[in-house]
Scaffold this active site. Structure first.
Site, mmCIF file in Angstrom:
data_model
loop_
_atom_site.group_PDB
_atom_site.id
_atom_site.type_symbol
_atom_site.label_atom_id
_atom_site.label_comp_id
_atom_site.label_asym_id
_atom_site.label_seq_id
_atom_site.Cartn_x
_atom_site.Cartn_y
_atom_site.Cartn_z
ATOM 1 N N GLY A 117 0.807 -1.152 0.046
ATOM 2 C CA GLY A 117 -0.067 0.112 -0.039
ATOM 3 C C GLY A 117 0.723 1.194 -0.008
ATOM 4 O O GLY A 117 2.242 1.167 0.385
ATOM 5 N N LYS A 118 0.459 2.404 -0.293
ATOM 6 C CA LYS A 118 1.096 3.525 -0.287
ATOM 7 C C LYS A 118 -0.060 4.855 -0.505
ATOM 8 O O LYS A 118 -1.213 4.551 -0.772
ATOM 9 C CB LYS A 118 1.907 3.422 -1.569
ATOM 10 C CG LYS A 118 3.168 4.474 -1.477
ATOM 11 C CD LYS A 118 4.164 3.836 -0.724
ATOM 12 C CE LYS A 118 5.633 4.599 -0.441
ATOM 13 N NZ LYS A 118 6.686 3.889 0.134
#
Length: 433
Positions: A117-118
């Site tokens: 994720g980011k």
């Protein structure tokens, strides 16, 4: 606050789209090479969830600004989403997508029980006071709500965020939970200060990984770091610690570039001296008295042994790749080389330690912190570095051996190993009907 999906067309769109194109091309190349199952290719080319939140924050002068924040969750086949939050004008949905995908490959390659994720907020943090940044961070955390969580999605520091940012997030998240759950949710983020469950050595882990992978590469060439010259783009946390570890083993830093200046000294730049100056000069290396300023366009063409791009993506392009004289590039940043540039570099005999291997020390240390918090333990700095070194060496050896056996570059080798692990998970678990 409601989360919505939008197409962001603000600052950095072209760069972000380029990063997204790069990561998809890299994935497609590896997927074709290992004959990845077509259905799994379809799954891994898209993100699971894309969260965009708009939230108002009161400024110090009493006015209100509305900010846009992002969190992209690419894949969780191997475990909870994991990845940083950055505060930068180039943050948008495309950048978050690309960076989230890179995190999926990075955690898989390292053998961690995490997905990718980011995210972050589109802003220039240097334009805001510390009190404003705290309010922005807390409102962002509140807006994300249950989209993050210690067993669901675990943010960490990234560009322009740090342990203080993580402390604000952890406190806000825990304050919004039922009292009985608050003490059990400390590991909603990693990269925290050591006083609230942070891991000793987390600050240097990414830079340490850059150093270890360079050292391992040279060992495989029957060489050492002694008297090797290197240049670093970006002198934040990653650039500093990588430089310090390299200098401690006899390598010589001869040039540094950040947004404020490009510095050069053929006799060497003392790392701690530059770091002290950078600190008192509010994270700007411009004006450092022990090096000369040169034009920024000259940086990558400096004659040296090793280049460490440790800033943002797409810094080495087809416009400047042909001028590179170094024979090794260690990617401290995510996606610092675009695909056209990489073709030029490989044709010119330049080896590249890919980002998902080179800068994986940070996420490995994040895993250690997560474990430490879950188990109610406290790890010493020595224990952290020993275990970090073991993990990094295992990853490097797998990638290097595979690249040699298959006669492919290290990036493709790293992707193949990472993707195969995810493919195995899908084959064994099946697809929910």
């Amino acid at each position: 606050m409601n989360a919505t999906i939008i197409n962001n067309k603000k600052t950095g769109k072209k760069v972000a789209q380029g990063m997204m194109q790069n990561v998809l091309e890299q994935f497609n190349s590896a997927a074709e090479y290992i004959d990845l199952h077509r259905d799994i290719q379809k799954i891994l080319k898209i993100t699971n969830n894309e969260i965009v939140v708009h939230f108002p924050v009161k400024m110090d002068d009493g006015t209100v600004e509305v900010f846009t924040g992002y969190r992209v969750q690419h894949n969780n086949a191997l475990g909870p989403y994991k990845g940083g939050l950055r505060y930068h004008p180039t943050v948008d949905i495309d950048a978050a997508r690309a960076l989230a995908m890179w995190m999926t490959w990075k955690t898989s390659l390292a053998g961690l029980p995490f997905g990718g994720g980011k995210g972050g907020i589109q802003l220039d943090p240097y334009k805001y006071s510390n009190a404003e940044l705290e309010r922005i961070t807390r409102r962002f955390t509140y807006a994300l709500g249950d989209n993050i969580g210690p067993e669901h999605d675990i943010p960490a520091p990234d560009v322009n965020t740090n342990s203080q940012t993580m402390a604000w997030i952890a406190d806000t998240y825990m304050s919004s939970q039922l009292p009985a759950k608050r003490s059990n949710n400390q590991h909603v983020v990693t990269g925290k200060p050591d006083g609230i469950g942070g891991l000793e050595g987390r600050d240097r882990a990414t830079g340490y990984g850059v150093y270890i992978t360079i050292k391992k590469y040279l060992q495989n060439q029957n060489e050492t770091l002694k008297n090797k010259t290197f240049i670093v783009q970006g002198f934040g946390n990653v650039g500093y610690w990588a430089s310090k570890f390299l200098e401690d083993e006899g390598a010589v830093l001869i040039a540094v570039q950040d947004a404020s200046a490009t510095l050069y000294n053929s006799n060497g730049i003392e790392v701690n001296s530059l770091n002290d100056y950078n600190y008192i000069n509010e994270n700007r290396i411009a004006g450092f008295p022990h090096a000369e300023m040169i034009e920024k366009e000259e940086f990558f063409s400096i004659n040296c042994n090793i280049i460490i791009p440790a800033a943002l993506g797409n810094q080495i392009t087809q416009e400047n790749a042909s001028g590179i004289k170094a024979k090794l590039i260690a990617e401290g940043a995510n996606g610092p080389i675009d695909n056209e540039a990489e073709k030029i570099l490989i044709a010119n005999g330049v080896d590249i330690i890919p980002d998902i291997l080179c800068n994986s020390g940070g996420v490995i240390a994040s895993y250690f912190e997560w474990l430490q918090n879950r188990n109610g333990e406290h790890w010493s700095l020595d224990k952290t570095l020993v275990k970090l070194n073991q993990k990094l060496e295992e990853s490097f050896n797998k990638v290097y051996t595979y690249s040699q056996e298959e006669s492919i570059d290290m990036r493709k080798a790293a992707y193949c190993i990472a993707i195969k692990r995810i493919e195995k998970a899908y084959i064994q678990r099946g697809i929910f009907p």
